[in-house]
Structure formats: C-alpha cells, structure tokens
Design an enzyme around this catalytic site. Structure first.
Site, PDB file in Angstrom:
ATOM      1  N   ASP A 208     -16.438 -27.955  -9.321  1.00  0.00           N
ATOM      2  CA  ASP A 208     -16.839 -26.546  -9.296  1.00  0.00           C
ATOM      3  C   ASP A 208     -17.864 -26.212 -10.382  1.00  0.00           C
ATOM      4  O   ASP A 208     -18.314 -25.073 -10.476  1.00  0.00           O
ATOM      5  CB  ASP A 208     -15.620 -25.624  -9.405  1.00  0.00           C
ATOM      6  CG  ASP A 208     -14.775 -25.859 -10.641  1.00  0.00           C
ATOM      7  OD1 ASP A 208     -14.690 -27.004 -11.098  1.00  0.00           O
ATOM      8  OD2 ASP A 208     -14.183 -24.881 -11.158  1.00  0.00           O
ATOM      9  N   HIS A 209     -18.256 -27.241 -11.158  1.00  0.00           N
ATOM     10  CA  HIS A 209     -19.264 -27.034 -12.197  1.00  0.00           C
ATOM     11  C   HIS A 209     -20.531 -27.876 -11.966  1.00  0.00           C
ATOM     12  O   HIS A 209     -21.528 -27.663 -12.653  1.00  0.00           O
ATOM     13  CB  HIS A 209     -18.677 -27.357 -13.571  1.00  0.00           C
ATOM     14  CG  HIS A 209     -17.584 -26.414 -13.986  1.00  0.00           C
ATOM     15  ND1 HIS A 209     -17.765 -25.393 -14.887  1.00  0.00           N
ATOM     16  CD2 HIS A 209     -16.291 -26.313 -13.576  1.00  0.00           C
ATOM     17  CE1 HIS A 209     -16.642 -24.722 -15.029  1.00  0.00           C
ATOM     18  NE2 HIS A 209     -15.724 -25.263 -14.235  1.00  0.00           N
TER      19      HIS A 209
ATOM     20  N   ASP B  74     -14.192 -25.168 -19.347  1.00  0.00           N
ATOM     21  CA  ASP B  74     -12.755 -25.017 -19.093  1.00  0.00           C
ATOM     22  C   ASP B  74     -11.966 -25.618 -20.253  1.00  0.00           C
ATOM     23  O   ASP B  74     -12.272 -26.719 -20.728  1.00  0.00           O
ATOM     24  CB  ASP B  74     -12.359 -25.712 -17.800  1.00  0.00           C
ATOM     25  CG  ASP B  74     -13.002 -25.075 -16.575  1.00  0.00           C
ATOM     26  OD1 ASP B  74     -13.828 -24.167 -16.746  1.00  0.00           O
ATOM     27  OD2 ASP B  74     -12.685 -25.524 -15.451  1.00  0.00           O
TER      28      ASP B  74
ATOM     29  N   HIS C 198     -18.620 -29.887 -18.028  1.00  0.00           N
ATOM     30  CA  HIS C 198     -17.770 -31.017 -17.654  1.00  0.00           C
ATOM     31  C   HIS C 198     -18.018 -31.349 -16.186  1.00  0.00           C
ATOM     32  O   HIS C 198     -18.753 -30.642 -15.488  1.00  0.00           O
ATOM     33  CB  HIS C 198     -16.296 -30.729 -17.926  1.00  0.00           C
ATOM     34  CG  HIS C 198     -15.713 -29.601 -17.135  1.00  0.00           C
ATOM     35  ND1 HIS C 198     -16.107 -28.283 -17.289  1.00  0.00           N
ATOM     36  CD2 HIS C 198     -14.734 -29.582 -16.185  1.00  0.00           C
ATOM     37  CE1 HIS C 198     -15.408 -27.516 -16.481  1.00  0.00           C
ATOM     38  NE2 HIS C 198     -14.577 -28.282 -15.783  1.00  0.00           N
TER      39      HIS C 198
ATOM     40  N   HIS D 192     -14.542 -17.426 -15.023  1.00  0.00           N
ATOM     41  CA  HIS D 192     -13.756 -18.500 -14.404  1.00  0.00           C
ATOM     42  C   HIS D 192     -12.410 -17.942 -13.933  1.00  0.00           C
ATOM     43  O   HIS D 192     -11.351 -18.458 -14.252  1.00  0.00           O
ATOM     44  CB  HIS D 192     -13.562 -19.656 -15.398  1.00  0.00           C
ATOM     45  CG  HIS D 192     -13.211 -20.961 -14.728  1.00  0.00           C
ATOM     46  ND1 HIS D 192     -11.918 -21.388 -14.590  1.00  0.00           N
ATOM     47  CD2 HIS D 192     -13.989 -21.932 -14.190  1.00  0.00           C
ATOM     48  CE1 HIS D 192     -11.913 -22.570 -13.998  1.00  0.00           C
ATOM     49  NE2 HIS D 192     -13.161 -22.922 -13.734  1.00  0.00           N
TER      50      HIS D 192
ATOM     51  N   HIS E 110     -16.057 -31.629 -13.421  1.00  0.00           N
ATOM     52  CA  HIS E 110     -15.302 -31.154 -12.260  1.00  0.00           C
ATOM     53  C   HIS E 110     -16.266 -30.533 -11.246  1.00  0.00           C
ATOM     54  O   HIS E 110     -17.282 -29.924 -11.606  1.00  0.00           O
ATOM     55  CB  HIS E 110     -14.244 -30.127 -12.679  1.00  0.00           C
ATOM     56  CG  HIS E 110     -12.966 -30.759 -13.145  1.00  0.00           C
ATOM     57  ND1 HIS E 110     -12.091 -30.164 -14.029  1.00  0.00           N
ATOM     58  CD2 HIS E 110     -12.410 -31.972 -12.832  1.00  0.00           C
ATOM     59  CE1 HIS E 110     -11.052 -30.955 -14.234  1.00  0.00           C
ATOM     60  NE2 HIS E 110     -11.218 -32.058 -13.519  1.00  0.00           N
TER      61      HIS E 110
ATOM     62  N   HIS F 280      -9.288 -30.120 -22.153  1.00  0.00           N
ATOM     63  CA  HIS F 280      -9.192 -29.983 -20.705  1.00  0.00           C
ATOM     64  C   HIS F 280      -8.714 -31.302 -20.112  1.00  0.00           C
ATOM     65  O   HIS F 280      -8.563 -32.303 -20.823  1.00  0.00           O
ATOM     66  CB  HIS F 280     -10.562 -29.589 -20.143  1.00  0.00           C
ATOM     67  CG  HIS F 280     -10.512 -29.066 -18.742  1.00  0.00           C
ATOM     68  ND1 HIS F 280      -9.603 -28.140 -18.312  1.00  0.00           N
ATOM     69  CD2 HIS F 280     -11.288 -29.356 -17.651  1.00  0.00           C
ATOM     70  CE1 HIS F 280      -9.801 -27.871 -17.034  1.00  0.00           C
ATOM     71  NE2 HIS F 280     -10.815 -28.604 -16.604  1.00  0.00           N
TER      72      HIS F 280
END
Length: 305
Positions: A66-67, A210, A62, A268, A64, A139
């Site tokens: 942090d990915h 996530d 996805h 995570h 976001h 999510h």
C-alpha cells in the site's frame, strides 16, 4: 512548502481514501517530492495541479504494497508525458529490485535517468537547501520516518543601518546581503555579515511511515513545524494496533506532545472507519494534542516560514 495528501488510507483503497502518498511542493522552485506511492497514486495526481515531470525525488518509507504498488505505473507515465528530468528514489533495501524487476518484466522504457538510493538505519542526505534525515521505526518490516529540515536563510539586510553610514542603495546591496565585503569609493570596507538581521529559521517537517510508538519517532519529530503520523486505529484498539505494528489516535498524539511539535496531522486511517467517524478520530487525538487535524485525500496544507 505545501503538502498535498494524495492517499490517506491504510492497507487497501477505499471509496473515500486511497492508499498512502504525500506530495511536498517547494513553492520557491516548483519541484515536488513524493513520500510513498501506493496503488493508483497517478490517478490521484490527475485530480490535482501536480505535474509528474516536476516530481524530482521519491522517498519510500517501507516496502508494503500500500506504499509502493503505484510506483511502476507512475514512473512509466512520467516518461509517456514527456518527462526527461532525472529522478532520485530513496528507500529501504529491496526497493531497487522492486523497481528494476517491475520495469524489466513489463518492458517499460523510461526517457529519463533514475538514481536509486537504498539505505539502512540512520542516514542524513544533504540535498542542497534541505537536509533529509531517516531513522528506523518499529514495524513488521523495516519502516522509516523522514525529517525534512530546511536550512536557515540569511537574515534581512539592515538597509536603514547602511543608509546611516552613507551606503546608498544599488547593486552592492545584493553583495552585502550575500555576506560579502565591499569597498566604497572613499576606501571604507563594509562587511555584509555585520549588516544582516537574525537568520530566518528553516521549516521542519516530519513524515513517518507505519510504526508502533517509538523513540525514533520522537527524535524525527522533535520541535517540528508539522508532524505527519499514522493513526490506523482508534484509541480503544491499542492492543490490536500493537499486534499489527501500528499506532492509535492517542499514541500519535502522545508522540506529537512528547516531541513538542507545532502541528499534528494523523493519516493512514483504517477503512473500517466510515466518513462520519473521522471527526471522532480527530477529537480523540485532540484529547492529548489539541492542534491536530485528520488528513483527507487531496487536502492541502501550507507550512509557513
């Protein structure tokens, strides 16, 4: 297959955990697939034997930060380090814009071709000897899980059985192992498929982005050799996890149990948990699914056939 955890933290980098990235290495041909590419993933790679030019595919769960925030830097460094092999990137709608704008604004020129595959919903990608299936999870933004299925391999050639009927060792054994039919000097025709043992079952790995607990997570993980599932928070914070579209240690373990997987790795992990608390998080998951370990940066796991 060999899994290397490059980043196992949630949200932002911490002293003991970088943000999300997982490398899957195919031991037969040495190619590497990356799952997510959080900030500083290329720094993490410097502490491993992974060569960026060997990364042939990147799967994004996805969008976001942090990915994905480590993706532009890794793509540029792959070029600077002499990588010329094509690279394919799979991800939700929007990943193309992120990559193209990042490279354009920074005037980063690559010496290799990139294919970007955007998808929505349930998709199946046939990638030669491996099939990758994606399903939408639950999510705050579209987040996907991946089921990596190695195709079954032909069984062992029944050499003793061949010798018993007078077929001597030689080049024809390879033809028979390939399932082909050969003709002997005496005119007999031998069908290789009749001299193979049971197929060797391919390995199955589920790597999920996530998500709150959901049925698609169970479907992706069904009877997998290994499930990698987020466990951002401890079992006491189920309400908070639900509010922020994440899972707890207990919830990840419940998915593993319901899917009847062989092994669970939780990852995570929120930066609120200091290193001395990681054992507790692992033990919480083991209360429901005993074959659980907690991921740590640079941890390697081999998935045996």
């Amino acid at each position: 297959m060999e899994i290397t955890f490059l980043g196992t933290g949630a949200g932002m980098p911490a002293k003991n955990r970088n943000v999300s990235s997982i490398a899957l290495k195919h031991l037969e041909n040495g190619s590497i697939w990356l799952f997510d590419c959080g900030e500083a993933t290329q720094h993490q790679i410097l502490h491993t034997s992974i060569k960026p030019r060997k990364i042939s595919k990147i799967f994004i769960t996805h969008l976001h930060g942090d990915h994905i925030f480590g993706l532009p830097g890794l793509l540029g460094s792959r070029s600077f380090l002499g990588g010329t092999e094509p690279l394919t990137i799979y991800g939700p709608k929007g990943i193309r814009d992120f990559i193209e704008v990042s490279l354009s604004v920074s005037q980063t020129h690559l010496n290799y071709n990139i294919e970007i595959v955007e998808f929505e919903g349930h998709c199946v990608f046939d990638l030669g000897h491996i099939i990758v299936e994606s399903r939408l999870l639950e999510h705050a933004i579209p987040s996907y899980g991946y089921r990596i299925v190695e195709k079954d391999k032909p069984g062992m050639l029944l050499v003793d059985k061949l010798k018993d009927i007078g077929v001597p060792p030689g080049p024809q054994y390879q033809l028979l192992k390939n399932g082909e039919t050969i003709e002997l000097e005496d005119g007999r025709r031998i069908n290789g498929k009749e001299f193979l043992g049971p197929d060797k079952k391919g390995r199955v790995v589920a790597i999920l982005g996530d998500s709150r607990p959901c049925e698609n997570a169970v479907e992706l993980a069904k009877e997998a050799d290994l499930l990698i599932h987020e466990a951002t928070l401890d079992k006491s914070l189920e309400k908070t996890a639900h509010e922020f579209f994440h899972s707890t240690t207990h919830q990840a373990a419940q998915i593993a149990k319901k899917a009847q997987v062989k092994k669970l790795i939780i990852t995570h992990i929120s930066s609120r948990y200091e290193k001395q608390e990681w054992v507790r998080l692992e033990q919480e998951a083991k209360e429901i699914f005993s074959n659980t370990i907690i991921a740590e940066d640079f941890k390697k796991v081999t998935i045996k056939s």
